[in-house]
Design an enzyme around this catalytic site. Structure first.
Site, PDB file in Angstrom:
ATOM      1  N   LYS A  13       0.798  -0.937  -0.375  1.00 18.69           N
ATOM      2  CA  LYS A  13       0.316  -0.099  -0.056  1.00 18.69           C
ATOM      3  C   LYS A  13       0.773   1.063  -0.357  1.00 18.69           C
ATOM      4  O   LYS A  13       0.159   2.009  -0.631  1.00 18.69           O
ATOM      5  CB  LYS A  13      -1.229  -0.121   1.383  1.00 18.69           C
ATOM      6  CG  LYS A  13      -2.297  -0.283   1.144  1.00 18.69           C
ATOM      7  CD  LYS A  13      -2.850  -0.514   2.321  1.00 18.69           C
ATOM      8  CE  LYS A  13      -2.906  -0.352   3.211  1.00 18.69           C
ATOM      9  NZ  LYS A  13      -2.111  -2.050   4.837  1.00 18.69           N
ATOM     10  N   ARG A  83      -9.605   1.269   8.497  1.00 11.39           N
ATOM     11  CA  ARG A  83      -9.273   0.061   9.080  1.00 11.39           C
ATOM     12  C   ARG A  83     -10.431  -0.539   9.694  1.00 11.39           C
ATOM     13  O   ARG A  83     -10.204  -1.623   9.833  1.00 11.39           O
ATOM     14  CB  ARG A  83      -8.265  -0.001   9.780  1.00 11.39           C
ATOM     15  CG  ARG A  83      -6.843  -0.386   8.662  1.00 11.39           C
ATOM     16  CD  ARG A  83      -5.747  -0.038   9.765  1.00 11.39           C
ATOM     17  NE  ARG A  83      -4.680  -0.554   9.290  1.00 11.39           N
ATOM     18  CZ  ARG A  83      -2.763  -0.204   9.069  1.00 11.39           C
ATOM     19  NH1 ARG A  83      -2.611   1.132   8.487  1.00 11.39           N
ATOM     20  NH2 ARG A  83      -2.422  -1.168   8.930  1.00 11.39           N
ATOM     21  N   ARG A 117      11.549  -6.361   5.552  1.00 14.15           N
ATOM     22  CA  ARG A 117      10.952  -4.575   4.938  1.00 14.15           C
ATOM     23  C   ARG A 117      12.500  -3.660   6.459  1.00 14.15           C
ATOM     24  O   ARG A 117      12.616  -4.451   7.393  1.00 14.15           O
ATOM     25  CB  ARG A 117      10.210  -4.565   5.876  1.00 14.15           C
ATOM     26  CG  ARG A 117       9.412  -2.904   5.353  1.00 14.15           C
ATOM     27  CD  ARG A 117       8.258  -2.407   5.531  1.00 14.15           C
ATOM     28  NE  ARG A 117       7.599  -2.526   6.071  1.00 14.15           N
ATOM     29  CZ  ARG A 117       6.583  -2.157   5.897  1.00 14.15           C
ATOM     30  NH1 ARG A 117       6.182  -1.600   5.121  1.00 14.15           N
ATOM     31  NH2 ARG A 117       5.586  -2.494   7.242  1.00 14.15           N
ATOM     32  N   ARG A 149      10.653  -1.765  11.667  1.00 15.19           N
ATOM     33  CA  ARG A 149       9.611  -1.164  12.419  1.00 15.19           C
ATOM     34  C   ARG A 149       9.876  -2.385  13.597  1.00 15.19           C
ATOM     35  O   ARG A 149       9.582  -3.707  13.386  1.00 15.19           O
ATOM     36  CB  ARG A 149       8.752  -1.166  11.423  1.00 15.19           C
ATOM     37  CG  ARG A 149       8.929   0.461  11.271  1.00 15.19           C
ATOM     38  CD  ARG A 149       8.095   0.448  10.209  1.00 15.19           C
ATOM     39  NE  ARG A 149       6.217   0.106  10.068  1.00 15.19           N
ATOM     40  CZ  ARG A 149       5.110  -0.639   9.666  1.00 15.19           C
ATOM     41  NH1 ARG A 149       5.372   0.355   8.263  1.00 15.19           N
ATOM     42  NH2 ARG A 149       4.236  -0.828   9.839  1.00 15.19           N
ATOM     43  N   ARG A 160      -0.585  -8.826  13.921  1.00 15.53           N
ATOM     44  CA  ARG A 160      -1.046  -7.422  12.832  1.00 15.53           C
ATOM     45  C   ARG A 160      -1.830  -8.508  11.433  1.00 15.53           C
ATOM     46  O   ARG A 160      -3.363  -7.728  11.232  1.00 15.53           O
ATOM     47  CB  ARG A 160      -0.134  -6.961  11.495  1.00 15.53           C
ATOM     48  CG  ARG A 160       0.702  -5.516  13.280  1.00 15.53           C
ATOM     49  CD  ARG A 160       2.087  -5.276  11.803  1.00 15.53           C
ATOM     50  NE  ARG A 160       1.564  -4.968  11.036  1.00 15.53           N
ATOM     51  CZ  ARG A 160       2.614  -4.540  10.080  1.00 15.53           C
ATOM     52  NH1 ARG A 160       4.147  -4.633  10.124  1.00 15.53           N
ATOM     53  NH2 ARG A 160       2.666  -3.099   9.437  1.00 15.53           N
TER      54      ARG A 160
HETATM   55  P1  AMP Z   1       1.035   0.606   9.062  1.00 13.62           P
HETATM   56  O1  AMP Z   1       2.194   1.747   8.707  1.00 13.62           O
HETATM   57  O2  AMP Z   1      -0.231   1.462   7.896  1.00 13.62           O
HETATM   58  O3  AMP Z   1       1.248  -0.861   8.504  1.00 13.62           O
HETATM   59  O4  AMP Z   1       0.546   1.419  10.429  1.00 13.62           O
HETATM   60  C1  AMP Z   1       1.066   0.726  11.437  1.00 13.62           C
HETATM   61  C2  AMP Z   1      -0.318   0.118  12.280  1.00 13.62           C
HETATM   62  O5  AMP Z   1      -0.167   1.783  12.822  1.00 13.62           O
HETATM   63  C3  AMP Z   1      -0.971  -0.733  12.429  1.00 13.62           C
HETATM   64  O6  AMP Z   1      -0.857  -2.166  12.564  1.00 13.62           O
HETATM   65  C4  AMP Z   1      -2.133  -0.218  13.032  1.00 13.62           C
HETATM   66  O7  AMP Z   1      -1.534   0.208  15.202  1.00 13.62           O
HETATM   67  C5  AMP Z   1      -1.696   1.734  12.715  1.00 13.62           C
HETATM   68  N1  AMP Z   1      -3.065   2.210  12.597  1.00 13.62           N
HETATM   69  C6  AMP Z   1      -2.647   2.707  10.541  1.00 13.62           C
HETATM   70  N2  AMP Z   1      -4.177   2.867  10.606  1.00 13.62           N
HETATM   71  C7  AMP Z   1      -4.446   2.820  11.016  1.00 13.62           C
HETATM   72  C8  AMP Z   1      -5.859   2.649  11.577  1.00 13.62           C
HETATM   73  N3  AMP Z   1      -6.776   3.103  10.162  1.00 13.62           N
HETATM   74  N4  AMP Z   1      -7.318   2.477  12.911  1.00 13.62           N
HETATM   75  C9  AMP Z   1      -6.275   2.273  13.229  1.00 13.62           C
HETATM   76  N5  AMP Z   1      -4.723   1.763  13.400  1.00 13.62           N
HETATM   77  C10 AMP Z   1      -4.233   2.503  12.550  1.00 13.62           C
END
Ligand code: AMP
Length: 209
Positions: A13, A83, A117, A149, A160
């Site tokens: 994404k 999400r 990653r 990360r 996740r």
């Molecule tokens: P990402 O970088 O999109 O993989 O997001 C990393 C982490 O941020 C996720 O595993 C969640 O803990 C948090 N996160 C990101 N976007 C959301 C969202 N829309 N709702 C809730 N938690 C989020």
């Protein structure tokens, strides 16, 4: 044009979002990036969010919705929001979505992509096997040391992906019922997936003009 990018962690994404927003002149809004920035700056929201993120859990809806309400305007590409169904219901009050791109990738590939990653503070992202930096663990662009990360460790990655299945996957049905959903096969290379996305967006834009 307003776009939502949907798909499990590791589906690409973030990478696709950068390419799409550049090509179509959209603002790239990534909730994950916003939350990580807030955590690094040790703001109240950021510190609260980090507790959830490090465990592979979603940050509570209320917190994320407030954050996004502030950041969103038209001509945006949403990466990582909504999400949950609750977030989608809130979003429709302040954002008109034209198309939802759902990037579909096999589970085993996702785990490999995420655990391999490596990230840089400057925003560059590498993979130890598929896209290694020229010098081990050093960013090609700025020379900083790369890091993994906290939520890309294998135990957190599995969590996740489970969270995605339970909380986020139902959104595909939600947007499909609204005739907004377009699913893209994301198992191939970055460029292959991008080509498929551009083809969908070309048709979507045509339908609007
Ligand atoms: P990402 O970088 O999109 O993989 O997001 C990393 C982490 O941020 C996720 O595993 C969640 O803990 C948090 N996160 C990101 N976007 C959301 C969202 N829309 N709702 C809730 N938690 C989020």
């Amino acid at each position: 044009m307003n776009i939502i990018l949907l798909g499990p962690p590791g589906c690409g994404k973030g990478t696709q979002a950068k390419k799409i927003s550049e090509k179509y002149g959209l603002a790239h809004v990534s909730t994950g990036d916003l939350l990580r920035k807030a955590a690094a700056e040790k703001t109240e929201i950021g510190l609260k969010a980090k507790e959830y993120m490090d465990k592979g859990k979603l940050v509570p809806d209320k917190l994320v919705i407030e954050l996004m309400k502030e950041k969103l305007s038209d001509n945006a590409l949403l990466d990582g929001f909504p999400r949950t169904i609750n977030q989608a219901l809130a979003l429709k009050n302040f954002f008109d979505v034209n198309v939802v791109l759902n990037i579909d990738v096999d589970f085993r590939i996702l785990v490999k992509r995420l655990t391999g990653r490596r990230s840089c503070a400057c925003g560059a992202v590498y993979h130890i096997e598929y896209n290694p930096p020229e010098k081990e663990n050093v960013c090609n662009k700025c020379g900083s040391k790369l890091y993994q990360r906290d939520d890309d460790r294998e135990d957190v990655v599995i969590k996740r992906l489970e969270t995605y299945k339970k909380e986020t996957a139902p959104l595909t049905e939600y947007y499909s019922e609204k005739n907004k959903l377009k699913t893209v096969d994301g198992n191939g290379s970055i460029d292959e997936t991008f080509r498929k996305i551009c083809e969908i967006l070309r048709k979507t834009l045509k339908a609007f003009s």
